[in-house]
Design a protein around this motif. Sequence first.
Motif, PDB file in Angstrom:
ATOM      1  N   ALA A 103       0.833  -1.202   0.000  1.00  0.00           N
ATOM      2  CA  ALA A 103       0.000   0.000   0.000  1.00  0.00           C
ATOM      3  C   ALA A 103       0.865   1.248   0.000  1.00  0.00           C
ATOM      4  O   ALA A 103       1.965   1.263   0.571  1.00  0.00           O
ATOM      5  CB  ALA A 103      -0.910   0.006   1.219  1.00  0.00           C
ATOM      6  N   ASP A 104       0.336   2.301  -0.637  1.00  0.00           N
ATOM      7  CA  ASP A 104       1.007   3.598  -0.591  1.00  0.00           C
ATOM      8  C   ASP A 104       0.762   4.294   0.745  1.00  0.00           C
ATOM      9  O   ASP A 104       1.603   5.076   1.208  1.00  0.00           O
ATOM     10  CB  ASP A 104       0.484   4.499  -1.719  1.00  0.00           C
ATOM     11  N   SER A 105      -0.380   4.008   1.352  1.00  0.00           N
ATOM     12  CA  SER A 105      -0.713   4.617   2.642  1.00  0.00           C
ATOM     13  C   SER A 105      -1.491   3.610   3.481  1.00  0.00           C
ATOM     14  O   SER A 105      -2.135   2.705   2.943  1.00  0.00           O
ATOM     15  CB  SER A 105      -1.545   5.892   2.449  1.00  0.00           C
ATOM     16  N   ILE A 106      -1.397   3.797   4.786  1.00  0.00           N
ATOM     17  CA  ILE A 106      -2.069   2.897   5.722  1.00  0.00           C
ATOM     18  C   ILE A 106      -2.822   3.731   6.753  1.00  0.00           C
ATOM     19  O   ILE A 106      -2.283   4.707   7.299  1.00  0.00           O
ATOM     20  CB  ILE A 106      -1.070   1.977   6.449  1.00  0.00           C
ATOM     21  N   VAL A 107      -4.052   3.347   7.021  1.00  0.00           N
ATOM     22  CA  VAL A 107      -4.835   3.943   8.109  1.00  0.00           C
ATOM     23  C   VAL A 107      -5.014   2.866   9.177  1.00  0.00           C
ATOM     24  O   VAL A 107      -5.596   1.811   8.910  1.00  0.00           O
ATOM     25  CB  VAL A 107      -6.204   4.436   7.623  1.00  0.00           C
ATOM     26  N   ILE A 108      -4.510   3.127  10.374  1.00  0.00           N
ATOM     27  CA  ILE A 108      -4.597   2.167  11.474  1.00  0.00           C
ATOM     28  C   ILE A 108      -5.764   2.555  12.368  1.00  0.00           C
ATOM     29  O   ILE A 108      -5.798   3.636  12.957  1.00  0.00           O
ATOM     30  CB  ILE A 108      -3.292   2.137  12.282  1.00  0.00           C
ATOM     31  N   SER A 109      -6.743   1.656  12.444  1.00  0.00           N
ATOM     32  CA  SER A 109      -7.928   1.914  13.273  1.00  0.00           C
ATOM     33  C   SER A 109      -8.294   0.637  14.018  1.00  0.00           C
ATOM     34  O   SER A 109      -9.444   0.203  14.004  1.00  0.00           O
ATOM     35  CB  SER A 109      -9.096   2.384  12.404  1.00  0.00           C
ATOM     36  N   THR A 110      -7.299   0.065  14.668  1.00  0.00           N
ATOM     37  CA  THR A 110      -7.468  -1.242  15.312  1.00  0.00           C
ATOM     38  C   THR A 110      -8.047  -1.164  16.716  1.00  0.00           C
ATOM     39  O   THR A 110      -8.287  -2.195  17.350  1.00  0.00           O
ATOM     40  CB  THR A 110      -6.116  -1.978  15.361  1.00  0.00           C
ATOM     41  N   GLY A 111      -8.285   0.039  17.219  1.00  0.00           N
ATOM     42  CA  GLY A 111      -8.984   0.194  18.481  1.00  0.00           C
ATOM     43  C   GLY A 111      -8.186  -0.218  19.705  1.00  0.00           C
ATOM     44  O   GLY A 111      -6.971  -0.448  19.660  1.00  0.00           O
ATOM     45  N   ALA A 112      -8.893  -0.330  20.797  1.00  0.00           N
ATOM     46  CA  ALA A 112      -8.318  -0.754  22.073  1.00  0.00           C
ATOM     47  C   ALA A 112      -9.278  -1.738  22.717  1.00  0.00           C
ATOM     48  O   ALA A 112     -10.492  -1.568  22.647  1.00  0.00           O
ATOM     49  CB  ALA A 112      -8.081   0.443  22.992  1.00  0.00           C
ATOM     50  N   SER A 113      -8.742  -2.738  23.337  1.00  0.00           N
ATOM     51  CA  SER A 113      -9.569  -3.769  23.964  1.00  0.00           C
ATOM     52  C   SER A 113      -9.675  -3.518  25.462  1.00  0.00           C
ATOM     53  O   SER A 113      -8.649  -3.301  26.134  1.00  0.00           O
ATOM     54  CB  SER A 113      -8.966  -5.158  23.724  1.00  0.00           C
ATOM     55  N   ALA A 114     -10.902  -3.515  25.970  1.00  0.00           N
ATOM     56  CA  ALA A 114     -11.102  -3.341  27.407  1.00  0.00           C
ATOM     57  C   ALA A 114     -10.523  -4.535  28.153  1.00  0.00           C
ATOM     58  O   ALA A 114     -10.720  -5.681  27.760  1.00  0.00           O
ATOM     59  CB  ALA A 114     -12.586  -3.212  27.716  1.00  0.00           C
ATOM     60  N   LYS A 115      -9.782  -4.248  29.190  1.00  0.00           N
ATOM     61  CA  LYS A 115      -9.239  -5.332  30.014  1.00  0.00           C
ATOM     62  C   LYS A 115     -10.385  -5.998  30.778  1.00  0.00           C
ATOM     63  O   LYS A 115     -11.288  -5.323  31.264  1.00  0.00           O
ATOM     64  CB  LYS A 115      -8.195  -4.776  30.996  1.00  0.00           C
ATOM     65  N   LYS A 116     -10.311  -7.303  30.850  1.00  0.00           N
ATOM     66  CA  LYS A 116     -11.350  -8.054  31.542  1.00  0.00           C
ATOM     67  C   LYS A 116     -10.756  -8.836  32.703  1.00  0.00           C
ATOM     68  O   LYS A 116      -9.540  -9.053  32.774  1.00  0.00           O
ATOM     69  CB  LYS A 116     -12.061  -8.992  30.564  1.00  0.00           C
ATOM     70  N   LEU A 117     -11.618  -9.266  33.587  1.00  0.00           N
ATOM     71  CA  LEU A 117     -11.183  -9.995  34.778  1.00  0.00           C
ATOM     72  C   LEU A 117     -10.952 -11.467  34.483  1.00  0.00           C
ATOM     73  O   LEU A 117     -10.181 -12.126  35.179  1.00  0.00           O
ATOM     74  CB  LEU A 117     -12.235  -9.860  35.881  1.00  0.00           C
ATOM     75  N   GLY A 118     -11.667 -11.993  33.486  1.00  0.00           N
ATOM     76  CA  GLY A 118     -11.554 -13.413  33.178  1.00  0.00           C
ATOM     77  C   GLY A 118     -12.309 -14.306  34.140  1.00  0.00           C
ATOM     78  O   GLY A 118     -11.918 -15.450  34.367  1.00  0.00           O
ATOM     79  N   ILE A 119     -13.397 -13.789  34.705  1.00  0.00           N
ATOM     80  CA  ILE A 119     -14.185 -14.579  35.662  1.00  0.00           C
ATOM     81  C   ILE A 119     -15.445 -15.109  34.977  1.00  0.00           C
ATOM     82  O   ILE A 119     -15.910 -14.551  33.980  1.00  0.00           O
ATOM     83  CB  ILE A 119     -14.564 -13.743  36.906  1.00  0.00           C
ATOM     84  N   PRO A 120     -16.037 -16.175  35.498  1.00  0.00           N
ATOM     85  CA  PRO A 120     -17.267 -16.716  34.923  1.00  0.00           C
ATOM     86  C   PRO A 120     -18.380 -15.673  34.880  1.00  0.00           C
ATOM     87  O   PRO A 120     -18.527 -14.868  35.797  1.00  0.00           O
ATOM     88  CB  PRO A 120     -17.627 -17.866  35.870  1.00  0.00           C
ATOM     89  N   GLY A 121     -19.151 -15.695  33.805  1.00  0.00           N
ATOM     90  CA  GLY A 121     -20.289 -14.806  33.663  1.00  0.00           C
ATOM     91  C   GLY A 121     -19.955 -13.430  33.120  1.00  0.00           C
ATOM     92  O   GLY A 121     -20.854 -12.639  32.840  1.00  0.00           O
ATOM     93  N   GLU A 122     -18.667 -13.135  32.947  1.00  0.00           N
ATOM     94  CA  GLU A 122     -18.258 -11.790  32.524  1.00  0.00           C
ATOM     95  C   GLU A 122     -18.467 -11.595  31.022  1.00  0.00           C
ATOM     96  O   GLU A 122     -19.298 -10.784  30.600  1.00  0.00           O
ATOM     97  CB  GLU A 122     -16.800 -11.566  32.894  1.00  0.00           C
ATOM     98  N   SER A 123     -17.726 -12.337  30.222  1.00  0.00           N
ATOM     99  CA  SER A 123     -17.762 -12.127  28.770  1.00  0.00           C
ATOM    100  C   SER A 123     -19.135 -12.378  28.181  1.00  0.00           C
ATOM    101  O   SER A 123     -19.605 -11.628  27.313  1.00  0.00           O
ATOM    102  CB  SER A 123     -16.731 -13.028  28.083  1.00  0.00           C
ATOM    103  N   GLU A 124     -19.818 -13.423  28.645  1.00  0.00           N
ATOM    104  CA  GLU A 124     -21.113 -13.761  28.054  1.00  0.00           C
ATOM    105  C   GLU A 124     -22.204 -12.748  28.391  1.00  0.00           C
ATOM    106  O   GLU A 124     -23.276 -12.753  27.772  1.00  0.00           O
ATOM    107  CB  GLU A 124     -21.562 -15.168  28.470  1.00  0.00           C
ATOM    108  N   ASN A 125     -21.934 -11.846  29.361  1.00  0.00           N
ATOM    109  CA  ASN A 125     -22.934 -10.841  29.727  1.00  0.00           C
ATOM    110  C   ASN A 125     -22.535  -9.426  29.323  1.00  0.00           C
ATOM    111  O   ASN A 125     -23.186  -8.461  29.731  1.00  0.00           O
ATOM    112  CB  ASN A 125     -23.220 -10.905  31.230  1.00  0.00           C
ATOM    113  N   ILE A 126     -21.468  -9.301  28.491  1.00  0.00           N
ATOM    114  CA  ILE A 126     -21.144  -7.991  27.933  1.00  0.00           C
ATOM    115  C   ILE A 126     -22.328  -7.540  27.087  1.00  0.00           C
ATOM    116  O   ILE A 126     -22.813  -8.240  26.217  1.00  0.00           O
ATOM    117  CB  ILE A 126     -19.873  -8.058  27.062  1.00  0.00           C
TER     118      ILE A 126
END
Length: 314
Positions: A103-126
């Motif tokens: 590419a002649d130019s690149i636009v980076i828009s990959t965002g940021a990921s919220a840190k999670k606790l990794g506990i049961p019930g967390e991700s499935e209830n986002i």
Amino acid sequence: MHHKAIIIGTGPAGLTAAIYLARASIEPLVIEGIQPGGQLTTTTEVDNFPGFPDGIMGPELMDNMRKQALRFGAKIQSGRVTEVDMSKRPFTLFLEGGGQLTADSIVISTGASAKKLGIPGESENIGKGVSTCATCDGFFFRNKKIIVIGGGDTAMEEAQFLTRFASEVRVVHRRDDLKASKIMQDHARGNDKVAWSLNRTPLEVEAGPLGVKGLKVRNNETGEEEFLEADGIFLAIGHTPNTGFLGGQLPTDELGYLQVIPGTSKTGVPGVFACGDVQDHIYRQAITSAGSGAMAALDAERYISEHAALVTSQ
């Protein structure tokens, strides 16, 4: 295959950049990444994006942006960029599975990921009672009980903000001492609506058919488990910008967010632009991301035009 512009990421920033570049007849290629549409695809109703007086579902908003970009001639490709070589022109992008693009130019828009606790019930209830954005979702918890997990300035700020809506905001932190600055702590402690459950380790988000019921925690002093009733749980333990694939080729701030020249989307490498949450750890809103995507597209368009003129004159 070579492209004038490649956009990495398809959140509000990346798709807005795609719309602008496509309308400029640049025919950008958009690489979707591991979460096509970005964080809005994990939310329910979006009430604060202009132009939708009755609100719009997050996935529908992103699908509309995608269709708009395609309508003007953008191309969208599934896949993930694993590495970028910015040492020479044209830039080379390496894709998961072995493919390469230039590419002649690149636009980076990959965002940021919220840190999670990794506990049961967390991700499935986002999006179903668990949230990572107080300003996005606080309105939906009017007169309800809310838990904010975290002990830094962000947690204190979000707890304060959420008291505008909730009947009670309980701060849960795994230690007795908070990482937040003294002034932020003082403001939160001085708010009658803020309750405290310090020295508690979150163990599980409990939810039923109608949504979140509360948070199971361990009292670190006694070792006993406790249940904290709540209608909503907000994670305020920070975000991680998605920049690992860049291999440190671009300047970042102390938190790892890409740095841009103030008032522009230009990074430390000419022809490479950044927009959205990957360079913004303050606002993190769909509308500000979209605005920065427009900026990145306009900056990239000018760069491509000037680059083409330079090549022609040689």
